[in-house]
Motif scaffolding. Structure first.
Motif, PDB file in Angstrom:
ATOM      1  N   ALA A 123      36.326  31.707  42.768  1.00  0.00           N
ATOM      2  CA  ALA A 123      37.416  30.766  43.038  1.00  0.00           C
ATOM      3  C   ALA A 123      38.691  31.520  43.417  1.00  0.00           C
ATOM      4  O   ALA A 123      39.447  31.088  44.292  1.00  0.00           O
ATOM      5  N   ALA A 124      38.928  32.667  42.779  1.00  0.00           N
ATOM      6  CA  ALA A 124      40.115  33.461  43.098  1.00  0.00           C
ATOM      7  C   ALA A 124      40.072  33.945  44.544  1.00  0.00           C
ATOM      8  O   ALA A 124      41.082  33.911  45.257  1.00  0.00           O
ATOM      9  N   SER A 482      36.438  47.472  40.073  1.00  0.00           N
ATOM     10  CA  SER A 482      36.052  46.104  39.738  1.00  0.00           C
ATOM     11  C   SER A 482      34.561  45.920  40.005  1.00  0.00           C
ATOM     12  O   SER A 482      33.970  46.651  40.802  1.00  0.00           O
ATOM     13  N   PRO A 483      33.924  44.940  39.366  1.00  0.00           N
ATOM     14  CA  PRO A 483      32.503  44.695  39.653  1.00  0.00           C
ATOM     15  C   PRO A 483      32.313  44.357  41.128  1.00  0.00           C
ATOM     16  O   PRO A 483      33.119  43.625  41.712  1.00  0.00           O
ATOM     17  N   ARG A 484      31.256  44.862  41.714  1.00  0.00           N
ATOM     18  CA  ARG A 484      31.003  44.550  43.122  1.00  0.00           C
ATOM     19  C   ARG A 484      30.586  43.097  43.299  1.00  0.00           C
ATOM     20  O   ARG A 484      30.777  42.534  44.380  1.00  0.00           O
ATOM     21  N   THR A 511      35.912  43.581  47.336  1.00  0.00           N
ATOM     22  CA  THR A 511      36.044  42.409  48.201  1.00  0.00           C
ATOM     23  C   THR A 511      37.401  41.772  47.921  1.00  0.00           C
ATOM     24  O   THR A 511      38.146  42.218  47.038  1.00  0.00           O
ATOM     25  N   LEU A 512      37.693  40.695  48.638  1.00  0.00           N
ATOM     26  CA  LEU A 512      38.948  39.991  48.406  1.00  0.00           C
ATOM     27  C   LEU A 512      38.988  39.318  47.042  1.00  0.00           C
ATOM     28  O   LEU A 512      40.067  38.966  46.548  1.00  0.00           O
ATOM     29  N   ASP A 513      37.833  39.123  46.416  1.00  0.00           N
ATOM     30  CA  ASP A 513      37.791  38.480  45.102  1.00  0.00           C
ATOM     31  C   ASP A 513      38.584  39.278  44.073  1.00  0.00           C
ATOM     32  O   ASP A 513      39.471  38.742  43.397  1.00  0.00           O
ATOM     33  N   SER A 514      38.236  40.555  43.933  1.00  0.00           N
ATOM     34  CA  SER A 514      38.937  41.373  42.944  1.00  0.00           C
ATOM     35  C   SER A 514      40.373  41.640  43.368  1.00  0.00           C
ATOM     36  O   SER A 514      41.263  41.784  42.519  1.00  0.00           O
TER      37      SER A 514
END
Length: 679
Positions: A123-124, A482-484, A511-514
């Motif tokens: 979601a982030a 961060s976790p991949r 990725t853009l998530d972290s």
């Protein structure tokens, strides 16, 4: 409101099959910049015809420009976007952030869809994409229902793959085809090396990396409930009958009926289908294309062809007829506010039965192989007049032809900024006179301790972060990886907050998530090579959204990396096993179980690929070590270099940190041979 049915089209016949069976939208690729370069794809002229066909079927057309772009292609890509914008495509599916920047600069109001190749899965990440101007996200295919539901709560459209081939690797994170044969999935040229034979125990006929095809058709009701906006079919390289069957069965599922899964399996499957990621039942997800599958397809194709042999009405049309004495007959057709009129001959006097409203309805209802279905018929008819059926048929054909054209031309193209050009300021090539800073990626505390004195930063996964912090390693040297793949977003937030409170300031983002999470918490953001930063525009984009630096794509050549024109500091991997795949389902666990895990996969030649397990996902590493220790003079332009440690222990760690040539096979990766061009 029902979600959109989004169908693939790798050819004009496939597009016809999708539209005639009721797809609400199609996605296609051009001759370049498409992640399915092996499909027939569309020239500019064919793309124009495809847009026209979509307009007259009430459907949208999305253009996949979802490969990474090289610096030498930026200007040509910009021109391509201008051409396609004039044609009137409805949205662009994008992986490369630099490509997104060019589209936004060229067509400021263009709709941007974040390709699943972006690997966004939280979601982030979806929230950040919205902030960056994306209207839609296509999340990673490895998500559970709960994870998808959280993304659907964000203020961005969500498009979900519901049927078709399923890659073993998370999309955008696969480098296997590139490293083995220079055919990059991120450049649209995947050679599907994963479908070859691999085994944890040396079986010659075992396909350890081949998953069954995905199908979520039996979950369409749940997808509607959680708020998915678009149901996407994979298959731009599939035949038209496959597209027609898939669209038809999704329509059936959305109507509440039971989809014909046997029909879908017969037309194409790999030992059946799986919903493992969505349902969380990942025990039976592997499969291959078998002889029985091929035989079944040959038998069912003629039947499926009937699904799209004729047009399917997409628009209601209302007719109004004027039949007045001494005045040419006038027929007007209207559909959703768009109209057309034709005039014919002066009507004759009736010898027997005069023309009435029933006679008009009978002829005007014969809409045949058109995109229209009859709505209402109204008329103004003087008494005692007669219009032959043939004359009415001619008028009907003429007016529906004009109306079709008017519907297609009703679209107002978006404004194009013709003056825009993707110019990145020329940067002087950096030549480092002293030794370049080193960042060492460590998997164990032993590695981290050994690397401390050699490294500017020690990059460690979150699972060993606490033990590293409690050691004698200075906190300012720590960078948390961060976790991949983020499975539990809430836990990640909690864990990162604790690390931030412990004094850790630096976060490696895959990725853009972290990046979204880290930015909110105030971490200094560093980009991994998994960000697939391939051009100067992408580098500058990352800098503009807060990245302090980024490691160049491992699919770039040394020349390409050295030619990047950006103020963003750039790193280069000089030692280590490149992760060829990131996967949520462990091939070793599937074949022999965790207790018998030997930590490696073997290919058909006997080469051993180490498999690194994090618990939530696994990384399949290259059999050969990337080594550039004897070529450091060729990368003096780099701002820092990276050493990736994996199985090294004891003296091996020191040798790696000193960039001594390792025993065994080494590779230069793609730094000299590069990847195949998407042409």
């Amino acid at each position: 409101m029902k979600p959109e049915i989004l169908a693939p089209a790798g050819s004009m016949e496939a597009l016809t099959a999708a539209l005639r069976t009721g797809a609400n939208a199609v996605y296609v690729g051009g001759k370049k910049y498409s992640a399915r370069n092996n499909a027939a794809n569309f020239s500019i002229e064919e793309l124009s015809e495809a847009v026209y066909q979509c307009r007259i079927h009430g459907a949208k057309l999305y253009l996949a420009v979802n490969t990474v772009i090289a610096d030498g292609e930026l200007a040509e890509f910009c021109d391509y976007i201008k051409q396609t914008a004039r044609i009137g495509v409805d949205a662009y599916i994008v992986q490369d952030l630099g490509a997104a920047a060019i589209i936004r600069g060229t067509v400021p109001e263009a709709a941007l869809h974040a390709s699943t190749q972006m690997s966004v899965h939280t979601a982030a990440g979806a929230r950040l994409l919205k902030e960056l101007g994306f209207e839609r996200v296509v999340p990673a295919r490895e998500l559970s229902k709960d994870s998808l539901e959280k993304i659907c709560r964000e203020d961005i459209e969500v498009e979900v793959f519901v049927h078709g081939a399923l890659c073993m690797s998370v999309s955008g994170q696969c480098y296997m085809s590139a490293m083995i044969g220079s055919r990059s999935a991120n450049r649209g040229c995947c050679g599907q090396a994963c479908r070859l034979n691999f085994s944890a125990v040396g079986k010659k006929d075992h396909a350890a990396l081949s998953l069954k095809d995905l199908s979520l058709l039996e979950h369409c009701g749940e997808l509607c409930e959680i708020g998915v906006d678009s149901l996407k079919i994979e298959g731009r390289m599939k035949r038209p009958e496959y597209i027609a069957a898939s669209v038809s069965e999704i329509k059936k599922a959305l109507s509440g009926a039971i989809p014909d899964m046997k029909l879908l399996r017969d037309i194409f499957s790999r030992s059946g289908f799986t919903d493992g990621y969505f349902s969380g039942k990942m025990q039976d997800m592997f499969g291959i294309r078998q002889k029985e599958d091929v035989i079944a397809a040959k038998e069912v194709i003629p039947k499926i062809h009937e699904l799209y042999r004729r047009e399917t009405p997409a628009f209601r049309v209302d007719f109004h007829v004027l039949v007045k004495r001494g005045v040419p007959i006038k027929l007007t057709a209207e559909s959703y506010g768009i109209s057309a009129s034709v005039v014919g001959d002066i009507p004759d006097g009736a010898r027997n039965a005069p023309t009435n409203i029933s006679a008009l309805e009978k002829q005007l209802s014969k809409l045949g192989d058109t995109v229209f279905k009859l709505g209402s018929v109204t008329a103004e008819i003087d008494d005692g007049l007669f219009v032959p059926a043939g004359r009415l048929n001619d008028l009907r054909r003429a007016v529906t032809g004009i109306l079709t054209k008017n519907i297609a031309e009703a679209y107002v193209p978006l404004k194009i900024n013709d003056a825009y050009s993707p110019v990145v300021a020329a940067m002087p090539k950096k030549i480092t006179s002293s030794e370049m800073p080193v960042r060492t990626f460590c998997r164990t505390l032993e590695q981290a301790r050994a690397a401390a004195e050699y490294s500017e930063f020690i990059v460690v996964p979150m699972k060993i972060a606490d033990s590293v912090i409690k050691s004698d390693i200075p906190t300012e040297k720590l960078m948390i990886s961060s976790p991949r793949f983020i499975v539990d977003e809430e836990k990640l937030n909690d864990d990162l907050e604790k690390l931030k409170n412990s004094g850790v300031e630096h976060l490696l983002c895959h990725t853009l998530d972290s990046a979204a999470v880290g930015k909110k918490m105030g971490f200094i953001l560093h980009g991994s090579f998994t960000m697939n930063m391939f051009n100067s525009m992408s580098a500058e984009y990352l800098r503009s959204i807060g990245f302090a630096d980024c490691i160049a794509s491992v699919e770039s050549t040394i020349s390409q990396i050295g030619g990047l024109r950006t103020e963003l500091p750039i790193g280069v991997v000089v030692y280590g096993r490149i992760p060829l795949m990131l996967t949520r389902n462990c091939p070793i666990k599937n074949e022999v179980g965790c207790r018998k895990c030997g930590g490696v996969l073997m290919d058909r030649t006997g080469r051993k690929l180490p498999v690194a397990c994090s618990g939530e996902y696994v990384e399949i590493l290259n059999a050969d070590l990337l080594y550039m220790g004897d070529r450091m003079n060729e990368i003096k332009f780099a701002d820092f270099v990276c050493i990736l440690l994996n199985e090294e222990r004891g003296g091996q760690i020191a040798e790696a940190l000193n960039l001594k040539k390792p025993w065994g096979n080494i590779t230069r990766g793609l730094y000299y041979r590069g990847v195949q061009e998407n042409i």
